[in-house]
Design an enzyme around this catalytic site. Structure first.
Site, mmCIF file in Angstrom:
data_model
loop_
_atom_site.group_PDB
_atom_site.id
_atom_site.type_symbol
_atom_site.label_atom_id
_atom_site.label_comp_id
_atom_site.label_asym_id
_atom_site.label_seq_id
_atom_site.Cartn_x
_atom_site.Cartn_y
_atom_site.Cartn_z
ATOM 1 N N HIS A 231 -12.281 0.389 5.007
ATOM 2 C CA HIS A 231 -12.556 -1.035 4.732
ATOM 3 C C HIS A 231 -13.736 -1.501 5.601
ATOM 4 O O HIS A 231 -14.603 -2.243 5.156
ATOM 5 C CB HIS A 231 -11.336 -1.892 5.084
ATOM 6 C CG HIS A 231 -10.209 -1.825 4.091
ATOM 7 N ND1 HIS A 231 -10.376 -2.101 2.758
ATOM 8 C CD2 HIS A 231 -8.884 -1.543 4.252
ATOM 9 C CE1 HIS A 231 -9.192 -1.986 2.130
ATOM 10 N NE2 HIS A 231 -8.283 -1.639 3.020
ATOM 11 N N GLU B 174 -10.037 -1.613 -1.656
ATOM 12 C CA GLU B 174 -8.991 -0.628 -1.376
ATOM 13 C C GLU B 174 -9.468 0.788 -1.721
ATOM 14 O O GLU B 174 -9.044 1.766 -1.102
ATOM 15 C CB GLU B 174 -7.719 -1.000 -2.156
ATOM 16 C CG GLU B 174 -6.452 -0.315 -1.696
ATOM 17 C CD GLU B 174 -6.022 -0.633 -0.258
ATOM 18 O OE1 GLU B 174 -6.609 -1.533 0.387
ATOM 19 O OE2 GLU B 174 -5.115 0.063 0.232
ATOM 20 N N HIS C 79 -7.995 4.518 7.236
ATOM 21 C CA HIS C 79 -7.876 3.555 6.135
ATOM 22 C C HIS C 79 -8.655 2.272 6.470
ATOM 23 O O HIS C 79 -9.532 1.847 5.715
ATOM 24 C CB HIS C 79 -6.390 3.242 5.892
ATOM 25 C CG HIS C 79 -6.143 2.255 4.797
ATOM 26 N ND1 HIS C 79 -5.786 2.629 3.533
ATOM 27 C CD2 HIS C 79 -6.229 0.906 4.779
ATOM 28 C CE1 HIS C 79 -5.655 1.542 2.773
ATOM 29 N NE2 HIS C 79 -5.917 0.481 3.518
ATOM 30 N N GLU C 80 -8.328 1.689 7.623
ATOM 31 C CA GLU C 80 -9.027 0.451 8.011
ATOM 32 C C GLU C 80 -10.509 0.732 8.242
ATOM 33 O O GLU C 80 -11.358 -0.112 7.977
ATOM 34 C CB GLU C 80 -8.386 -0.184 9.247
ATOM 35 C CG GLU C 80 -6.907 -0.570 9.099
ATOM 36 C CD GLU C 80 -6.591 -1.408 7.859
ATOM 37 O OE1 GLU C 80 -7.471 -2.142 7.385
ATOM 38 O OE2 GLU C 80 -5.445 -1.315 7.355
#
Ligand code: ZN
Length: 505
Positions: free
Chosen positions: A272, A299, A268-269
């Site tokens: 980003h 997101e 997830h990170e």
């Protein structure tokens, strides 16, 4: 290029350098800073924040923006890099200067007290304790909205707050997309409840944090996160900080009895981070063109790598042998199908941050409806628990046992953060809609993921999403890339297409 425009960009570069030092200090605070440095660090950060704020809001910046706006040559093509920068500088300047200093100070002071009371109220599951403070924070949010302003013909107070996080988006538009999503997702979750839940015992295999860290780095590198311009460290609340050109920091946390927490947190990170690394920061540092478009689009990038890629059968086809090698002896007997099924569960639960990919969106619906109503003055703060429980029942089918697991669970409202929750769900929606387009444009994407080739996907995102910076609004970018305005259909199609066969319903 005019002198005013150059002076404006140079000023912005300077305050962005200061801001990136503040981000570095904040990253350090969350990772390696000794506890004893806490109060000095707070002073350092507040001194730096004051300097940055003074620079951003100085009347000279207002004069320079106005001079640029009056320059017909500079503004002749509204989508040119220069005109886009001026438009976005104006937006930022207005947001920064429309709130009176006293209101900003009151919000910070009341917010930090309110947050303390919220902590106690949550522990005691006592909404009455928090109610007067939520009342104050809603009042502040409404006064902020009044300062920002909203469309008096077709708008509402909530729009003014939503616009801070998702530029140009209106609550009515969110409602248009969320309503069918909420109804059909609630039906799907109920239907899955009557099916057979997959066996998740494989995820309980104990794996030491060190091996998990090594596997996380291995995955990040293959997805295309550049570790020579970034890092992965450990923290309590994972985040990504794209602080400067060539410097993107990711953090994660490890639970030895649930290795997928860190794996998906890291992916997830990492999503980003790949966005931050894909922005043209070297060419446009400090300019809106070198910055991310909105929280929803940010997101979408994290959710795409985490869910569309990371929870696919193709991903595990590639990743499992590597996981078995790096995490050995754990997972030695695991199969691709077993992992694919185990990481794709969907069942209603009370706590948002623990929710799965599908039900997470329903948690956001509950918050959106309530914060919109309290901001617009359509719902009294005292009635929040009752309405929360009713709305929760409508979407998730569960009876909330107490406010600790209900309306008191999230910190956001306690310091006045309203208009922010929808961006989490928008991220899933944008990710799903882009995902369908990407599949059309990279027909062999599934095959590529199965063999660990993520280059074409990353390059598509770089070329079509990242490099534009803030040149377009999120809704424009979505239409431009997918040919349609944002809709709930792609996400519903993907969730149903994946989960119904797994649950055999
Ligand atoms: Zn995120």
């Amino acid at each position: 290029m005019t002198k005013a425009y150059e002076e404006l960009c140079e000023a912005a570069r300077q305050w962005h350098h200061l801001e990136s030092v503040a981000h570095l200090a904040s990253w350090d605070q969350e990772t390696y800073m000794p506890a004893g440095a806490a109060s000095a660090r707070a002073e350092q950060m507040s001194a730096l924040a004051a300097i940055v704020h003074d620079r951003q809001t100085s009347p000279r910046i207002g004069e320079l923006i106005a001079a640029c706006e009056e320059d017909a040559d500079l503004m002749s093509d509204p989508s040119s890099p220069q005109a886009s920068n001026v438009r976005e500088f104006r937006r930022d300047y207005d947001l920064e200067t429309k709130l009176p200093k006293e209101l900003v100070e009151e919000a910070a002071r009341t917010g930090s007290q309110s947050q303390q009371v919220w902590k106690e109220a949550r522990e005691k599951s006592d909404f009455a304790l928090f109610e007067p403070w939520l009342e104050k924070m809603v009042d502040i949010a409404r006064r902020k909205a009044a300062c920002y302003g909203w469309d008096s013909v077709d708008g509402e107070a909530y729009d003014a707050l939503l616009n801070v996080y998702e530029p140009g988006l209106k609550a009515k538009e969110v409602e248009r997309i969320f309503t069918p999503l909420g109804e059909r997702l609630a039906e799907l979750v109920a239907r899955l409840g009557s099916g057979t839940a997959p066996d998740t015992s494989i995820l309980g295999t104990e794996i030491p944090a060190g091996a998990q860290h090594e596997f996380g780095l291995f995955v990040l590198e293959h997805l295309g996160f550049d570790l020579s311009s970034g890092r992965l460290d450990t923290t309590t609340h994972p985040f990504c900080s794209g602080m400067a050109s060539g410097d993107t920091r990711l953090t994660t946390r490890y639970r030895e009895e649930r290795f997928t927490d860190a794996l998906y947190g890291t992916m997830h990170e990492g999503g980003h981070g790949i966005y931050e690394q894909g922005l043209l920061k070297a060419e446009h540092f400090g300019e809106p063109l070198g910055n991310s478009i909105s929280l929803g689009i940010h997101e979408s990038q994290s959710r795409m790598w985490e869910n569309a890629v990371g929870r696919s059968r193709e991903f595990w086809t590639w990743a499992l042998p590597h996981a078995q090698r790096i995490l050995a002896p754990a997972l030695s007997g695991a199969t691709v199908d077993e992992l694919y099924r185990a990481v794709n569960t969907a069942s209603a639960s009370f706590i948002r941050v623990e929710a799965d990919e599908a039900t997470y969106n329903l948690h956001i619906m509950v918050r959106f409806e309530i914060e919109r109503a309290i901001t617009n003055g359509d719902l009294a703060v005292a009635d929040v628990p009752v309405v929360w429980n009713d709305t929760f029942k409508k979407y998730l089918g569960l009876d909330v046992p107490d406010d600790r697991r209900g309306c008191l669970q999230d910190v956001h409202w306690s310091f006045g953060l309203m208009g922010y929750f929808p961006t989490y769900c928008l991220g899933n929606l944008y990710a799903a809609q882009l995902w369908e387009t990407i599949h059309e444009q990279i027909p062999d994407l599934s095959g590529q993921i199965s063999s660990g080739e993520f280059g074409a996907l990353k390059e598509w995102l770089n070329a079509n999403v990242h490099r534009h910076g803030r040149r377009y609004r999120a809704s424009e970018l979505c239409e431009m890339l997918t040919g349609r305005s944002l809709s709930a259909e792609p996400l519903l199609r993907q969730l149903e297409g994946k989960l119904a066969p797994i649950y055999e319903v």
